[in-house]
Scaffold this motif. Structure first.
Motif, PDB file in Angstrom:
ATOM      1  N   GLN A 177       0.835  -1.340   0.161  1.00  0.00           N
ATOM      2  CA  GLN A 177       0.124  -0.046  -0.034  1.00  0.00           C
ATOM      3  C   GLN A 177       0.585   1.357   0.039  1.00  0.00           C
ATOM      4  O   GLN A 177       0.446   2.299  -0.768  1.00  0.00           O
ATOM      5  CB  GLN A 177      -0.788   0.153   1.014  1.00  0.00           C
ATOM      6  CG  GLN A 177      -1.997  -0.892   0.977  1.00  0.00           C
ATOM      7  CD  GLN A 177      -2.800  -1.116   2.261  1.00  0.00           C
ATOM      8  OE1 GLN A 177      -2.382  -0.816   3.488  1.00  0.00           O
ATOM      9  NE2 GLN A 177      -4.194  -1.697   2.140  1.00  0.00           N
ATOM     10  N   ALA A 178       1.894   1.318   0.775  1.00  0.00           N
ATOM     11  CA  ALA A 178       2.877   2.461   0.743  1.00  0.00           C
ATOM     12  C   ALA A 178       3.663   2.582  -0.569  1.00  0.00           C
ATOM     13  O   ALA A 178       3.622   3.745  -1.160  1.00  0.00           O
ATOM     14  CB  ALA A 178       3.957   2.340   1.865  1.00  0.00           C
ATOM     15  N   LEU A 234       2.123   1.917  -3.764  1.00  0.00           N
ATOM     16  CA  LEU A 234       0.898   2.338  -4.118  1.00  0.00           C
ATOM     17  C   LEU A 234       0.941   3.867  -4.045  1.00  0.00           C
ATOM     18  O   LEU A 234       0.302   4.679  -4.900  1.00  0.00           O
ATOM     19  CB  LEU A 234      -0.463   1.471  -4.147  1.00  0.00           C
ATOM     20  CG  LEU A 234      -0.293   0.114  -4.711  1.00  0.00           C
ATOM     21  CD1 LEU A 234      -1.525  -0.587  -4.220  1.00  0.00           C
ATOM     22  CD2 LEU A 234      -0.168   0.383  -6.207  1.00  0.00           C
ATOM     23  N   VAL A 235       0.968   4.313  -2.694  1.00  0.00           N
ATOM     24  CA  VAL A 235       0.502   5.677  -2.382  1.00  0.00           C
ATOM     25  C   VAL A 235       1.696   6.448  -3.019  1.00  0.00           C
ATOM     26  O   VAL A 235       1.387   7.580  -3.501  1.00  0.00           O
ATOM     27  CB  VAL A 235       0.380   5.837  -0.930  1.00  0.00           C
ATOM     28  CG1 VAL A 235       0.650   7.281  -0.696  1.00  0.00           C
ATOM     29  CG2 VAL A 235      -0.692   5.347  -0.185  1.00  0.00           C
ATOM     30  N   GLY A 236       2.777   6.105  -3.136  1.00  0.00           N
ATOM     31  CA  GLY A 236       4.058   6.853  -3.427  1.00  0.00           C
ATOM     32  C   GLY A 236       4.376   6.650  -4.899  1.00  0.00           C
ATOM     33  O   GLY A 236       5.533   7.169  -5.370  1.00  0.00           O
ATOM     34  N   ARG A 292       1.514   7.509 -11.760  1.00  0.00           N
ATOM     35  CA  ARG A 292      -0.010   7.181 -11.916  1.00  0.00           C
ATOM     36  C   ARG A 292      -0.611   8.121 -12.947  1.00  0.00           C
ATOM     37  O   ARG A 292      -1.700   8.085 -13.586  1.00  0.00           O
ATOM     38  CB  ARG A 292      -0.429   7.673 -10.476  1.00  0.00           C
ATOM     39  CG  ARG A 292      -0.479   6.490  -9.439  1.00  0.00           C
ATOM     40  CD  ARG A 292      -1.743   6.677  -8.418  1.00  0.00           C
ATOM     41  NE  ARG A 292      -1.581   5.628  -7.607  1.00  0.00           N
ATOM     42  CZ  ARG A 292      -2.162   4.512  -7.576  1.00  0.00           C
ATOM     43  NH1 ARG A 292      -2.900   4.342  -8.915  1.00  0.00           N
ATOM     44  NH2 ARG A 292      -1.995   3.555  -6.862  1.00  0.00           N
ATOM     45  N   GLU A 313      -2.412  -3.173  -7.840  1.00  0.00           N
ATOM     46  CA  GLU A 313      -3.328  -3.112  -6.937  1.00  0.00           C
ATOM     47  C   GLU A 313      -4.361  -4.183  -6.814  1.00  0.00           C
ATOM     48  O   GLU A 313      -4.828  -4.645  -5.730  1.00  0.00           O
ATOM     49  CB  GLU A 313      -4.543  -1.785  -7.843  1.00  0.00           C
ATOM     50  CG  GLU A 313      -3.626  -0.329  -7.527  1.00  0.00           C
ATOM     51  CD  GLU A 313      -4.469   0.547  -8.466  1.00  0.00           C
ATOM     52  OE1 GLU A 313      -4.283   1.776  -7.946  1.00  0.00           O
ATOM     53  OE2 GLU A 313      -5.018   0.199  -9.442  1.00  0.00           O
TER      54      GLU A 313
END
Length: 182
Positions: free
Chosen positions: A128-129, A131-133, A138, A153
């Motif tokens: 998750q970290a 994907l956030v970064g 993106r 994801e």
């Protein structure tokens, strides 16, 4: 590359092996690294052991030539092959070395592979970290980038036991099949 992508894998691999031979003959490390990178990409899905050998050598030449983009691509190809071979520890070690020792942590697709590997391991917080970064990745309009994010994801959602979200992300990845030619 085109021949391999067109599904003529043996013929494409033969051309790429010839490119490797010619690059060795020319003693051009950067060209050799690129040829090996393309060979690893072409053969990994049918022969992951051969793909790992080619990717490992491509990474070595990219390091020597000071080509960070090619190095990141070679390491992700190597990690992919190692995951297919079941050597998850080695795959994660290669990704970590590229990110940390080689200074490639900010390369989006390499980070995405690190998240993918973490999710496969069940390490949801790390995945998750990642994907956030992802930042710039993106906003990419490249179908390959979007598909890679969607797969990461999907694996992250599956590791977090969110079946519906995993299915949605997997479908999002598959929506890129026409553009990717797979």
């Amino acid at each position: 590359i085109y021949i391999s992508l067109a599904g003529r894998l043996a013929e494409g691999a033969a051309y790429l092996r010839e490119a490797v031979r010619l690059a060795r003959q020319a003693d051009d490390r950067l060209l050799l690294g690129r040829a090996l990178l393309n060979l690893s990409n072409a053969v990994t899905n049918v022969d992951p052991a051969a793909g790992a050998v080619a990717a490992r050598e491509a990474a070595a030449h990219a390091r020597q030539a000071g080509a960070p983009y090619y190095l990141a691509a070679a390491v992700t190809n190597l990690a992919h092959a190692l995951l297919m071979l079941g050597d998850w520890d080695a795959a994660i070690a290669e990704l970590d070395q590229a990110a940390d020792a080689d200074g490639l942590a900010d390369v989006g697709f390499l980070a995405c592979f690190r998240g993918w590997a973490a999710a496969l391991r069940g390490d949801v917080p790390t995945a998750q970290a990642v994907l956030v970064g992802l930042g710039d990745l993106r906003s990419s309009e490249d179908s390959q980038d979007a598909a890679l994010i969607a797969v990461t994801e999907a694996f992250t959602a599956a590791a977090d036991r969110q079946s519906a979200a995993a299915l949605d992300h997997a479908r999002a990845a598959l929506a890129h099949v026409p553009a990717l030619g797979i």
